[in-house]
Design an enzyme around this catalytic site. Structure first.
Site, PDB file in Angstrom:
ATOM      1  N   ARG A   1       0.640  -1.502   0.048  1.00 13.65           N
ATOM      2  CA  ARG A   1       0.268   0.048   0.031  1.00 13.65           C
ATOM      3  C   ARG A   1       1.232   1.321   0.024  1.00 13.65           C
ATOM      4  O   ARG A   1       2.548   1.286   0.988  1.00 13.65           O
ATOM      5  CB  ARG A   1      -1.006   0.095   1.380  1.00 13.65           C
ATOM      6  CG  ARG A   1      -2.155  -1.120   1.122  1.00 13.65           C
ATOM      7  CD  ARG A   1      -2.608  -1.361   2.691  1.00 13.65           C
ATOM      8  NE  ARG A   1      -1.967  -1.562   3.494  1.00 13.65           N
ATOM      9  CZ  ARG A   1      -2.364  -1.996   5.026  1.00 13.65           C
ATOM     10  NH1 ARG A   1      -3.289  -1.632   5.151  1.00 13.65           N
ATOM     11  NH2 ARG A   1      -1.762  -2.594   5.639  1.00 13.65           N
TER      12      ARG A   1
ATOM     13  N   LYS B   1       1.990   1.766   7.120  1.00 15.20           N
ATOM     14  CA  LYS B   1       2.094   1.120   8.299  1.00 15.20           C
ATOM     15  C   LYS B   1       2.716   0.958   9.693  1.00 15.20           C
ATOM     16  O   LYS B   1       3.771   2.881   9.226  1.00 15.20           O
ATOM     17  CB  LYS B   1       2.878  -0.748   8.144  1.00 15.20           C
ATOM     18  CG  LYS B   1       1.937  -1.416   7.321  1.00 15.20           C
ATOM     19  CD  LYS B   1       1.169  -1.691   8.154  1.00 15.20           C
ATOM     20  CE  LYS B   1       0.962  -2.704   9.155  1.00 15.20           C
ATOM     21  NZ  LYS B   1      -0.212  -3.009  10.117  1.00 15.20           N
TER      22      LYS B   1
ATOM     23  N   TYR C   1      -1.216   3.806  10.486  1.00  9.60           N
ATOM     24  CA  TYR C   1      -1.712   3.093  12.179  1.00  9.60           C
ATOM     25  C   TYR C   1      -0.509   3.135  12.475  1.00  9.60           C
ATOM     26  O   TYR C   1       0.636   2.628  12.512  1.00  9.60           O
ATOM     27  CB  TYR C   1      -1.585   2.039  10.589  1.00  9.60           C
ATOM     28  CG  TYR C   1      -2.839   1.677  10.204  1.00  9.60           C
ATOM     29  CD1 TYR C   1      -4.736   2.081  10.981  1.00  9.60           C
ATOM     30  CD2 TYR C   1      -3.194   1.670   9.177  1.00  9.60           C
ATOM     31  CE1 TYR C   1      -5.318   1.804  10.428  1.00  9.60           C
ATOM     32  CE2 TYR C   1      -4.542   1.728   8.262  1.00  9.60           C
ATOM     33  CZ  TYR C   1      -5.730   1.533   8.799  1.00  9.60           C
ATOM     34  OH  TYR C   1      -7.139   2.302   8.401  1.00  9.60           O
TER      35      TYR C   1
ATOM     36  N   HIS D   1      -1.167   1.277  16.530  1.00 10.63           N
ATOM     37  CA  HIS D   1      -1.338  -0.274  17.063  1.00 10.63           C
ATOM     38  C   HIS D   1      -0.379  -0.060  18.015  1.00 10.63           C
ATOM     39  O   HIS D   1       0.371  -1.336  18.990  1.00 10.63           O
ATOM     40  CB  HIS D   1      -1.586  -1.411  16.435  1.00 10.63           C
ATOM     41  CG  HIS D   1      -2.310  -1.513  14.674  1.00 10.63           C
ATOM     42  ND1 HIS D   1      -3.412  -1.820  15.169  1.00 10.63           N
ATOM     43  CD2 HIS D   1      -2.198  -0.997  13.514  1.00 10.63           C
ATOM     44  CE1 HIS D   1      -4.386  -1.147  13.547  1.00 10.63           C
ATOM     45  NE2 HIS D   1      -3.569  -1.144  13.096  1.00 10.63           N
TER      46      HIS D   1
ATOM     47  N   GLU E   1      -5.880   4.337  13.577  1.00 12.51           N
ATOM     48  CA  GLU E   1      -6.377   3.305  14.072  1.00 12.51           C
ATOM     49  C   GLU E   1      -7.274   3.857  15.699  1.00 12.51           C
ATOM     50  O   GLU E   1      -8.816   3.440  16.334  1.00 12.51           O
ATOM     51  CB  GLU E   1      -6.187   1.993  14.631  1.00 12.51           C
ATOM     52  CG  GLU E   1      -4.956   2.304  15.987  1.00 12.51           C
ATOM     53  CD  GLU E   1      -3.805   2.438  15.277  1.00 12.51           C
ATOM     54  OE1 GLU E   1      -2.551   2.385  16.733  1.00 12.51           O
ATOM     55  OE2 GLU E   1      -3.641   2.963  13.916  1.00 12.51           O
TER      56      GLU E   1
ATOM     57  N   ASP F   1      -3.004  -7.588  14.628  1.00 13.27           N
ATOM     58  CA  ASP F   1      -2.754  -6.109  14.629  1.00 13.27           C
ATOM     59  C   ASP F   1      -2.626  -5.006  16.346  1.00 13.27           C
ATOM     60  O   ASP F   1      -1.322  -4.320  16.853  1.00 13.27           O
ATOM     61  CB  ASP F   1      -2.381  -5.354  13.798  1.00 13.27           C
ATOM     62  CG  ASP F   1      -2.171  -4.516  12.906  1.00 13.27           C
ATOM     63  OD1 ASP F   1      -1.033  -5.004  12.344  1.00 13.27           O
ATOM     64  OD2 ASP F   1      -3.054  -4.893  11.637  1.00 13.27           O
TER      65      ASP F   1
END
Length: 368
Positions: A15, A75, A94, A96, A118, A270
């Site tokens: 991505r 990411k 993101y 996490h 998120e 995740d």
């Protein structure tokens, strides 16, 4: 503001965090957009298309991070990227954090600000930047489950929909949120026998209303989970507590009651995973076997379908990126509650309570 979009370096991640129309919108608003060479190739977007829409192509991540006021990624930053971050810089991606203490403490040392996709809340408490990737992961979980139930992949040799005279696969979905709903819809289309478990009875009523007859609902408690694990050919872990570590619903001891060759797909990996034996895997090496049960725990499932995932993600992240770029972090957060909830780390302080509690780190409220 100078906005940088690096090439993702996490293994098997295809991505990219900005599509050409995003570059056009940001540059039209007076901002400078830097794209690392080759950042969009995994999603089928050539550098030339970014240049045609006003972006500047830079050769290295080092140059991009050094120049950018805000970096937009997909990411979480990898260790090689931590050293490129600097105090006051915004990283919008993101994270996490609750699943990775090393990442959390490493990021705190950079002094940069973490704005996490998120945990960004919409007007009704939904998670608009997590939703599209949850939709992708939920749908992918069934096609991956179908593959790994095949005998050459060490599965039971089960066809999801069965055939006349042979029963279909029994699929158990732990969690009736966005991932669970999308997984159930695809599984139902395969004509599998599907059960969704959740602790929210109102959500179960809603799912009961919208799902076809081959999808049933159960309240999620220890007894019902154990009963369904014994019957399951495929289990989808689809549990989410925003910002916090996922609760463990399937202990290792439960694997012994499952059928040999059954498949567990932990979409919650995740956030630490909802299966005790979960450990992150990659698309290049996606599975492992514990007590005869196949585990699929790829931590970036949507990355495998980069084209679809990139466009779905950028459709929802661009408006927030524009707000941050045009107003600055403090003003944007003061005017937009969603962005305020997305700030997980600010100037070396953890500002997300769930992350702080997970690792016993001091929590400090972010007040723009």
């Amino acid at each position: 503001m100078i906005i940088g979009v690096p090439r993702e370096i996490k293994q098997d991640e295809y991505r990219v965090a900005l599509i050409p129309v995003g570059a056009e919108e940001l540059t039209a608003a007076g901002h400078t957009v830097l794209i690392e060479r080759g950042a969009g190739l995994g999603s089928g977007i050539p550098d030339e298309l970014y240049e045609e829409n006003g972006a500047e192509i830079v050769e290295t991540a080092e140059e991009l991070f050094a120049r950018a006021d805000m970096v937009i990624k997909v990411k979480e930053p990898q260790p090689a990227e931590w050293v490129l971050l600097r105090p006051g810089q915004i990283l919008f991606t993101y994270f996490h954090f609750a699943a990775d203490e090393k990442l959390t403490r490493g990021f705190l040392e950079t002094g940069a600000t973490a704005v996490a996709y998120e945990t960004l809340e919409g007007p009704n408490g939904q998670l608009p930047l997590l939703t599209p990737m949850s939709e992708v992961a939920g749908r992918m979980s069934i096609q991956e489950g179908a593959k790994y139930l095949e005998r050459p992949q060490l599965g039971r040799g089960i066809l999801l929909g069965g055939v006349p005279g042979v029963p279909p696969a029994h699929i158990v979905i732990l969690g009736g949120g966005v991932v669970g709903k999308n997984a159930a819809q695809i599984a139902a289309g395969f004509q599998a026998d599907v059960v969704i478990l959740d602790i929210n009875v109102d959500r179960l009523r809603y799912l009961e209303d919208i799902m076809p007859a081959n999808v049933n609902t159960l309240y999620s408690d220890r007894h019902n989970i154990r009963m369904e694990l014994e019957l399951a050919d495929l289990v989808i872990g689809a549990v989410l507590i925003p910002g916090a570590r996922a609760p463990v619903l399937v202990p290792r001891s439960a694997l012994k009651m499952m059928k040999p060759g059954a498949v567990l797909i932990d979409v919650a990996v995740d956030q630490g995973g909802c299966i005790e034996t979960t450990r992150p895997t990659t698309h290049s090496d996606p599975t492992f076997v514990v007590d005869g049960v196949v585990h699929y725990c790829v931590a970036n499932m949507p990355g495998a379908v980069g084209r679809t995932s990139t466009y779905a993600l950028c459709n929802v992240t661009l408006p927030y990126a524009l707000k941050l770029a045009s107003q600055g972090l403090n003003a944007a957060c003061a005017q937009n509650h969603g962005l305020l909830t997305a700030v997980n780390v600010y100037q070396g302080q953890v500002t997300n309570r769930a992350v702080a509690e997970t690792f016993g780190i001091e929590w400090k409220e972010f007040c723009p």
